[in-house]
Motif scaffolding. Structure first.
Motif, PDB file in Angstrom:
ATOM      1  N   ILE A  22       2.732  10.243   7.029  1.00 12.40           N
ATOM      2  CA  ILE A  22       1.281  10.164   6.862  1.00 12.40           C
ATOM      3  C   ILE A  22       0.936   8.967   5.972  1.00 12.40           C
ATOM      4  O   ILE A  22      -0.028   8.241   6.234  1.00 12.40           O
ATOM      5  N   LEU A  23       1.739   8.755   4.920  1.00 10.29           N
ATOM      6  CA  LEU A  23       1.516   7.593   4.062  1.00 10.29           C
ATOM      7  C   LEU A  23       1.621   6.296   4.857  1.00 10.29           C
ATOM      8  O   LEU A  23       0.867   5.353   4.633  1.00 10.29           O
ATOM      9  N   ARG A  24       2.563   6.242   5.777  1.00 10.85           N
ATOM     10  CA  ARG A  24       2.710   5.053   6.618  1.00 10.85           C
ATOM     11  C   ARG A  24       1.415   4.755   7.367  1.00 10.85           C
ATOM     12  O   ARG A  24       0.966   3.612   7.450  1.00 10.85           O
ATOM     13  N   THR A  25       0.853   5.805   7.966  1.00 10.10           N
ATOM     14  CA  THR A  25      -0.352   5.628   8.767  1.00 10.10           C
ATOM     15  C   THR A  25      -1.503   5.123   7.917  1.00 10.10           C
ATOM     16  O   THR A  25      -2.218   4.182   8.296  1.00 10.10           O
ATOM     17  N   VAL A  26      -1.707   5.741   6.747  1.00 11.82           N
ATOM     18  CA  VAL A  26      -2.783   5.313   5.857  1.00 11.82           C
ATOM     19  C   VAL A  26      -2.565   3.877   5.398  1.00 11.82           C
ATOM     20  O   VAL A  26      -3.491   3.058   5.399  1.00 11.82           O
ATOM     21  N   ALA A  27      -1.325   3.551   5.023  1.00 11.41           N
ATOM     22  CA  ALA A  27      -1.021   2.198   4.560  1.00 11.41           C
ATOM     23  C   ALA A  27      -1.231   1.174   5.665  1.00 11.41           C
ATOM     24  O   ALA A  27      -1.749   0.071   5.428  1.00 11.41           O
ATOM     25  N   HIS A  58       0.832  -1.204   0.000  1.00 13.52           N
ATOM     26  CA  HIS A  58       0.000   0.000   0.000  1.00 13.52           C
ATOM     27  C   HIS A  58       0.865   1.252   0.000  1.00 13.52           C
ATOM     28  O   HIS A  58       0.596   2.218  -0.720  1.00 13.52           O
ATOM     29  N   PHE A  59       1.885   1.245   0.815  1.00  6.38           N
ATOM     30  CA  PHE A  59       2.756   2.412   0.921  1.00  6.38           C
ATOM     31  C   PHE A  59       3.408   2.731  -0.423  1.00  6.38           C
ATOM     32  O   PHE A  59       3.423   3.883  -0.866  1.00  6.38           O
ATOM     33  N   ASN A  60       3.952   1.711  -1.071  1.00  3.46           N
ATOM     34  CA  ASN A  60       4.604   1.928  -2.361  1.00  3.46           C
ATOM     35  C   ASN A  60       3.633   2.467  -3.401  1.00  3.46           C
ATOM     36  O   ASN A  60       3.971   3.346  -4.198  1.00  3.46           O
ATOM     37  N   ALA A  61       2.415   1.921  -3.392  1.00  2.00           N
ATOM     38  CA  ALA A  61       1.429   2.363  -4.370  1.00  2.00           C
ATOM     39  C   ALA A  61       1.035   3.820  -4.130  1.00  2.00           C
ATOM     40  O   ALA A  61       0.934   4.613  -5.074  1.00  2.00           O
ATOM     41  N   LEU A  62       0.833   4.178  -2.861  1.00  8.40           N
ATOM     42  CA  LEU A  62       0.460   5.557  -2.537  1.00  8.40           C
ATOM     43  C   LEU A  62       1.582   6.523  -2.895  1.00  8.40           C
ATOM     44  O   LEU A  62       1.350   7.599  -3.456  1.00  8.40           O
ATOM     45  N   LYS A  63       2.803   6.130  -2.562  1.00  7.22           N
ATOM     46  CA  LYS A  63       3.927   7.035  -2.778  1.00  7.22           C
ATOM     47  C   LYS A  63       4.232   7.215  -4.260  1.00  7.22           C
ATOM     48  O   LYS A  63       4.637   8.298  -4.704  1.00  7.22           O
ATOM     49  N   SER A  64       4.052   6.160  -5.049  1.00  9.63           N
ATOM     50  CA  SER A  64       4.359   6.249  -6.474  1.00  9.63           C
ATOM     51  C   SER A  64       3.255   6.910  -7.273  1.00  9.63           C
ATOM     52  O   SER A  64       3.447   7.271  -8.435  1.00  9.63           O
TER      53      SER A  64
END
Length: 606
Positions: A548-553, A455-461
């Motif tokens: 923040i991405l960490r938390t969402v992921a 999830h984190f990778n997808a959000l960040k990319s």
């Protein structure tokens, strides 16, 4: 060699002001503390525009005589300390004689005060610390101080001020802490013409908590009390089911003073060590009463941090109070000492009888056991302090972009496994770990950590934008004034992650839309963690964005303990075996490999 010069008086005053007055909240805190020291039973605080243009504090205290009024605005002028001996046992909230002088140096002030029984009071007008006008005045008994145009003569300081919303939230939090620390005082807070809260001033902790936080928070608290040779701890701690997503609802008061203390924080959280899931924190309102001579309150410019003669005594007091409330009827498992505090020394102390007790509700809630009895009821070997895991350090752990490529384990040589080797999913263990058979080894995969990284990778990319789910009934988040303000200020950023938040007032926000992959039950916790990240610094930095991405992921990932569909596990395992996913966003490994050779050795087959 540069010459040494003595600074002009007004420059020295500005430097001193910078140590004491950081923002409007600092001003309000100092003025309220002066009012409490003056014996006030009713205090009204009013601000406008975040306090930058207008702050007013009115009390019904003893007042200041006209002949002393001008002295009150001189540096190191105080009615609370007369000699050096007084520094060894300070029992007032203020004592340095710096507050009024520091505030006056960077603002415009209107001062009114009348001593009880006198027909007339005194009025002073000051600008940048200089008295511009003095006159007799008809005014109520007590003192009123109006502070306008903070930092008008120090423009460099203005650029460090935040928005009106953020400054208002900080003032609200400061007033709340002062009110909570003195339940015997009725405190009213008015912001931009609206009353935010009003405490009854009836000496009762429970009614003070109820008026500040509401029924839901108050009903989730358990009564806590503990007493040892020199420390009395009273108050409330949260039920494990009512834990929070951050530490913003942990309030500690020592002899009435609101403080920050890692020692007390550790003692509280250690009491919950086996009853709270990771990422959850207990709330508390705890009052520590001890001999003033055993406390050094003069170690921080804003008096927010203090030193104890014996950290161990205070640690034990908080620990036993909280532990007794969390589990009031423990099984008797043997006699052992209390848990130890890491890296803390324990100086010897004098025995000091504790007599001061605050009224607490006698109905409902848990009842703490006496300390001596409680010490005999637990085997404390299970409560040893340990360094935080990588997951617990997650908010500060660096994030590295994970890309397919070379993959190396402890048992294998480097090899290019961009394309996954043949594997077979054997099954799940304990609803947490996936067992995968490889040609010459077995791989154990933490499915939550692996899914979190995906999830984190997808959000960040930017591969996809989170889909949102609109809620018929919004999630109500009672996080406190500063947490609510920072969420609302970053509403546009949150919208990118799928959140829609709106203000409800009184430190409360409503989440009307949340990411589709986050359970409704996780929404409040997610926003609580996000607000904590935003309060640590500027949200525009890459590191803050990653946090923040960490938390969402994390909230969107498969939860440990829940079974997963076979196809879901196949896709997840393929990405781990290929080497694409190696660490979760918090830095923890997602897999552990056991080679056939190591198994053979374990079974004496080699």
């Amino acid at each position: 060699m540069p010459r040494i010069y003595e600074l002009p008086g007004h420059i020295a005053d500005l430097i001193a002001a910078g140590e004491v007055v950081e923002r409007p909240a600092s001003v309000v805190k100092e003025l309220i503390e002066n009012s409490i020291d003056a014996g006030a039973t009713v205090i009204t605080v009013e601000i406008s525009s975040g306090g930058m243009t207008y702050m007013r504090v009115t009390d019904n205290g003893c007042g200041i005589a006209p002949e002393d009024a001008k002295l009150a605005f001189l540096r190191h002028a105080t009615s609370k300390l007369k000699d050096a001996e007084g520094l060894s046992a300070i029992n007032t909230l203020g004592f340095r004689g710096e507050a009024l002088a520091a505030i006056a140096a960077v603002s415009r002030i209107e001062f009114y005060s009348r001593v009880a029984g006198e027909k007339m009071g005194v009025n002073l007008s000051l600008e940048a610390g200089e008295i511009a006008e003095e006159s007799a005045a008809g005014c109520p008994e007590g003192t009123t101080i109006i502070v306008r145009d903070l930092f008008f003569n120090t423009p460099a300081r203005l650029k460090f001020m935040k928005s009106d919303r953020a400054e208002s939230a900080a003032v609200s939090n400061a007033v709340l802490r002062c009110a909570l620390g003195s339940p015997e005082v009725s405190v009213r807070f008015i912001r931009d013409g609206k009353t935010e809260f009003h405490t009854p001033g009836d000496y009762r902790i429970d009614s003070c908590v109820y008026s500040l936080f509401g029924a839901e928070f108050a009903e989730g608290l358990a009564q806590a009390e503990s007493e040892n040779e020199s420390v009395l701890v009273q108050g409330f701690v949260s039920n494990p089911l009512n834990a929070r997503g951050n530490r913003s609802f942990q309030f500690f008061f020592v002899n009435g003073r609101s403080i920050r203390s890692k020692t007390l924080q550790a003692a509280l959280e250690q009491a919950y060590q086996n009853v709270l899931p990771q990422g959850k924190y207990p709330a508390c309102v705890l009052y520590i009463t001890t001999n003033p001579a055993d406390v050094d309150v003069n170690v921080h410019p804003s008096k927010l941090e203090i030193k104890f003669v014996s950290d161990k005594q205070v640690f034990d007091g908080v620990y036993y109070a909280a532990k007794g409330a969390v589990d009031p009827t423990p099984m008797r498992l043997g006699d052992n000492d209390a848990p130890q505090i890491n890296t803390l020394t324990t100086p010897s102390v004098n025995d000091v009888p504790i007599q001061t007790r605050l009224p607490i509700s006698t109905g409902g809630g848990f009842k703490a056991m006496p300390t001596d009895e409680f010490k005999k009821s637990y085997k404390f070997s299970e409560f040893k302090s340990e360094p935080p895991s990588a997951h617990e350090r997650g908010a500060y752990a660096p994030v590295h972009d994970e890309k397919p490529g070379m993959y190396e384990t402890k048992f294998t040589q480097k090899q290019d496994i961009t394309e996954p080797a043949a594997f077979r999913v054997i099954g799940e263990a304990m609803g947490t770990y996936v067992l995968v058979e490889l040609p010459d080894s077995i791989l154990l995969i933490d499915k939550h950590a692996a899914h979190e990284r995906i999830h984190f990778n997808a959000l960040k990319s930017g591969e996809f934008e989170p889909m949102s789910q609109s809620l018929i009934t919004p999630v109500i988040c009672r996080h406190g004034f500063e947490d609510a303000a920072v969420l609302l200020e970053n509403a546009e950023l949150l919208d990118k992650f799928g959140f829609l938040v709106e203000q409800l007032g009184d430190g409360t926000v409503a989440a009307r839309r949340i990411p589709a992959e986050i359970d409704i039950d996780e929404a409040e916790s997610a926003l609580s963690e996000i607000s904590a990240e935003l309060l640590r610094g500027q949200s525009s930095t890459p590191a803050k964005y990653d946090n923040i991405l960490r938390t969402v992921a994390c909230k969107a990932a498969i939860k440990a303990g829940k079974s997963s569909e076979p196809r879901e596990l196949e896709v997840l395992c393929k990405r781990v075996v290929s080497g694409e996913i190696r660490f979760c966003p918090h830095g923890r490994p997602v897999s552990f490999e056991i080679t056939k050779a190591s198994l053979d050795r374990s079974f004496k087959r080699s």
